[in-house]
Design an enzyme around this catalytic site. Sequence first.
Site, PDB file in Angstrom:
ATOM      1  N   GLU A  49       0.809  -1.225   0.000  1.00 36.20           N
ATOM      2  CA  GLU A  49       0.000   0.000   0.000  1.00 36.20           C
ATOM      3  C   GLU A  49       0.840   1.273   0.000  1.00 36.20           C
ATOM      4  O   GLU A  49       0.416   2.299  -0.519  1.00 36.20           O
ATOM      5  CB  GLU A  49      -0.958   0.013   1.189  1.00 36.20           C
ATOM      6  CG  GLU A  49      -2.084  -1.006   1.093  1.00 36.20           C
ATOM      7  CD  GLU A  49      -1.729  -2.364   1.673  1.00 36.20           C
ATOM      8  OE1 GLU A  49      -0.532  -2.601   1.958  1.00 36.20           O
ATOM      9  OE2 GLU A  49      -2.639  -3.194   1.841  1.00 36.20           O
ATOM     10  N   PHE A 111     -11.109  -7.460  14.008  1.00 35.04           N
ATOM     11  CA  PHE A 111     -10.056  -7.921  13.099  1.00 35.04           C
ATOM     12  C   PHE A 111      -9.765  -6.849  12.054  1.00 35.04           C
ATOM     13  O   PHE A 111     -10.671  -6.310  11.437  1.00 35.04           O
ATOM     14  CB  PHE A 111     -10.487  -9.228  12.408  1.00 35.04           C
ATOM     15  CG  PHE A 111      -9.483  -9.709  11.400  1.00 35.04           C
ATOM     16  CD1 PHE A 111      -8.203 -10.094  11.806  1.00 35.04           C
ATOM     17  CD2 PHE A 111      -9.782  -9.749  10.048  1.00 35.04           C
ATOM     18  CE1 PHE A 111      -7.255 -10.508  10.876  1.00 35.04           C
ATOM     19  CE2 PHE A 111      -8.848 -10.171   9.117  1.00 35.04           C
ATOM     20  CZ  PHE A 111      -7.578 -10.550   9.536  1.00 35.04           C
ATOM     21  N   GLN A 112      -8.506  -6.539  11.878  1.00 37.93           N
ATOM     22  CA  GLN A 112      -8.032  -5.510  10.944  1.00 37.93           C
ATOM     23  C   GLN A 112      -8.685  -4.153  11.194  1.00 37.93           C
ATOM     24  O   GLN A 112      -8.972  -3.411  10.262  1.00 37.93           O
ATOM     25  CB  GLN A 112      -8.222  -5.954   9.486  1.00 37.93           C
ATOM     26  CG  GLN A 112      -7.304  -7.135   9.129  1.00 37.93           C
ATOM     27  CD  GLN A 112      -7.161  -7.358   7.631  1.00 37.93           C
ATOM     28  OE1 GLN A 112      -8.085  -7.121   6.864  1.00 37.93           O
ATOM     29  NE2 GLN A 112      -5.992  -7.848   7.210  1.00 37.93           N
ATOM     30  N   LYS A 161     -17.423  -0.842   6.185  1.00 35.48           N
ATOM     31  CA  LYS A 161     -17.906  -1.804   5.194  1.00 35.48           C
ATOM     32  C   LYS A 161     -19.427  -1.732   4.997  1.00 35.48           C
ATOM     33  O   LYS A 161     -19.912  -1.798   3.880  1.00 35.48           O
ATOM     34  CB  LYS A 161     -17.483  -3.215   5.615  1.00 35.48           C
ATOM     35  CG  LYS A 161     -17.554  -4.222   4.489  1.00 35.48           C
ATOM     36  CD  LYS A 161     -16.894  -5.526   4.900  1.00 35.48           C
ATOM     37  CE  LYS A 161     -16.939  -6.546   3.782  1.00 35.48           C
ATOM     38  NZ  LYS A 161     -16.303  -7.814   4.177  1.00 35.48           N
ATOM     39  N   MET A 470      24.397   8.819   1.933  1.00 35.96           N
ATOM     40  CA  MET A 470      24.333  10.105   2.632  1.00 35.96           C
ATOM     41  C   MET A 470      24.653   9.934   4.112  1.00 35.96           C
ATOM     42  O   MET A 470      25.346  10.761   4.699  1.00 35.96           O
ATOM     43  CB  MET A 470      22.953  10.740   2.449  1.00 35.96           C
ATOM     44  CG  MET A 470      22.839  12.147   3.002  1.00 35.96           C
ATOM     45  SD  MET A 470      24.034  13.290   2.280  1.00 35.96           S
ATOM     46  CE  MET A 470      23.056  14.033   0.970  1.00 35.96           C
TER      47      MET A 470
END
Lengths: 558, 169
Positions: A49, A111-112, A161, A470
Amino acid sequence: MLMSGSEILLDALEKEGVEVMFGFPGGAILPVYDAIYDSKIRHILVRHEQGAAHAADGYARSTGKVGVCIATSGPGATNLVTGIATAYMDSIPMVAITGQVGTDLLGNDSFQEADIFGITIPITKYNYLVKKVEDLPGIIKEAFYIARTGRPGPVLIDIPKNVQVAKIEYDGYPKEISISSYNPTIKGNPRQIKLAAEAISKAERPVIYAGGGVIISGAADELKQFAEKIEAPVTMTLMGLGGFPGTHILSMGMLGMHGTHAANHAVTESDLLIAIGARFDDRVTGKLSAFAPNAKVIHIDIDPAEIGKRKKADIPIVGDIKQVLQSLIKEIKTKSHSDWAKRIENWKAKHPLTYKNEKGKLKPQFVIEKIYEVTKGDAIITTEVGQNQMWAAQYYKFDKPRKFLTSGGLGTMGYGFPAAIGAQAANPGKVVFDIAGDGSIQMNIQELGTAVCSKLPVKIAILNNFNLGMVRQWQELFFNKRYSNTCLSGNPDFVALAKAYGAHGILVKKQEEVIPAIKEAMKINDRPTIIDFRVEPEENVFPMVPAGAAITDMIQLA
Amino acid sequence: MRHTISLLVRNKPGVLSHIAGLFSARGYNIDSLTVGETDDNTVSRMTIVTIGDDRIVEQVSKQLNKLIDVIKVVDLTDQPFVDRELVLIKVQAEGEKRSQIIEITDIFRAKIVDVSPKTITVEITGDDSKIQAIIELLSPFGIKEIARTGKVAIARGREAGKNKGGATC
């Protein structure tokens, strides 16, 4: 018409003119993906993502339009966070859409489930948790409006949802929206513009300090006209590169920590500093009290909160840069500053950006010069963060805006490659190069799968020095060469890796192989190409101003 | 210096998080914060007392103004304003101390809102100095608990508070 939240969302995105979006599905966003199945909008499936957020960002920076990314709840949403923060710091218009567990499960550690609304408060311009499907059309309209107007920024819409599934009678996407509490100032105050014009007419050593705001506002033409009319030298921030032609006689290149000698000295000796769409970042100013110490400051910005945040402005002008410059150009008289111009020419001639191009050695700066030559300065360049970024900023001369996409504010390693994917998706016929380091590229290298699968011919130039360059440079200069955890001896064979993904790979070890490799990459237009440039491992970025020092306190090439 | 900032905000979920988040993210201090609906139920008024020099408070105002849900920011400190806080003070009160406490309560035009065999709870409304004074006088008796609302404030006169934090340039 009776429509579900997901169908309404897709209709709204189409009405907003979204052509492509970047995302990754998951449980709590499934109804939206079901609607995507029937949509005209192209969806590019990323491999992580974070890649979706950066790709949406690259799409936005290269086009000026709002970038869109989509993820599921919980880990999907938290994986967007770095990309959203990157866009926030650089004022990039973006709408991030996340799935959320159903409203009946919210707050139950389901969940999630992650409180992405709460998490993204400090890194979004605004965010929403949609509680009712009835609110969805208005929220999407607001989100796009807020993302692209005023000082742009990312907006997140978290959609549970059950809201995606719920059906309502939908009578079309709203045509207009008004937010009583949100009215950015666009037109500059005429009195302030007059004061600025007076200060300009009195100035003997003016310097224009131009930032990313010039590009966001689409004011590159106005800036050129303005600078030429008053014959003022122009220096750009990292974000401002391309806002003024890098090859123009008045250009002094970048200023600040890795800025040019001419830019840093001109700012320091100026009697009038005209800051345009810039925010006096610490990487630009160094020691703030020694930054333009004798200059009167005109500060033009659309965000009133930037005025006086770091440095006091004598003449602040709040407004959209394009409009303010148009008014200012009318107000000012043509000027010339031959003595000042001569001094600047002298600095430029005496202390140009330089490196030692030794025989038998492959220098990273040389690679960038050759990419510049072969692409005729017309490629879209993205960068990762670190030495690769600074060398790209120094040695690729950007003449046009929206050609240089780099994470300036947040400094996100792993930005460049997914951003290049977004830029390539937005600009199918154009050459897009990600100038990368071997460290940064490995932060989002999984997106090779995305680029191969979506047939995006992005070119990745890895300046491979087997080091986190760097950080290694700072350790060499400021930590007694104690190279703690900066050696990347475990690098993969990037050419073999490219091949494993179905991409093209080229290995370059010698100077004479550089141009043929770039040309070979430019011929490939159906898949990405990695060029693994094995560059000098101990090459440093110069000049360099140590953190917190005055910007004239420059370490030069030894 | 202590500044009293009055905010009008859209009455929406998440507004308080956005504002509180701004203060913590930018390292500003909140001395007190109150919030409640105005005559228009879509708009709430917040009163925030913050401490900082002029430059910081100017930044606070500007950053608050930038928030999408903020309609108006007024730093009341620069103009005449009325501020009040309500405080409940539970004091130890036994024997002859009870009459002394009642006397103090009368002098301050405070109210006794609860009495138990061992305690008296006093309700006082006032500005900073008045509240400070009664707390000082009641302290020797033994204060068991204090609950404060935080300050609410409003500009004096007929005009609505003048906007100082906005885009004046």
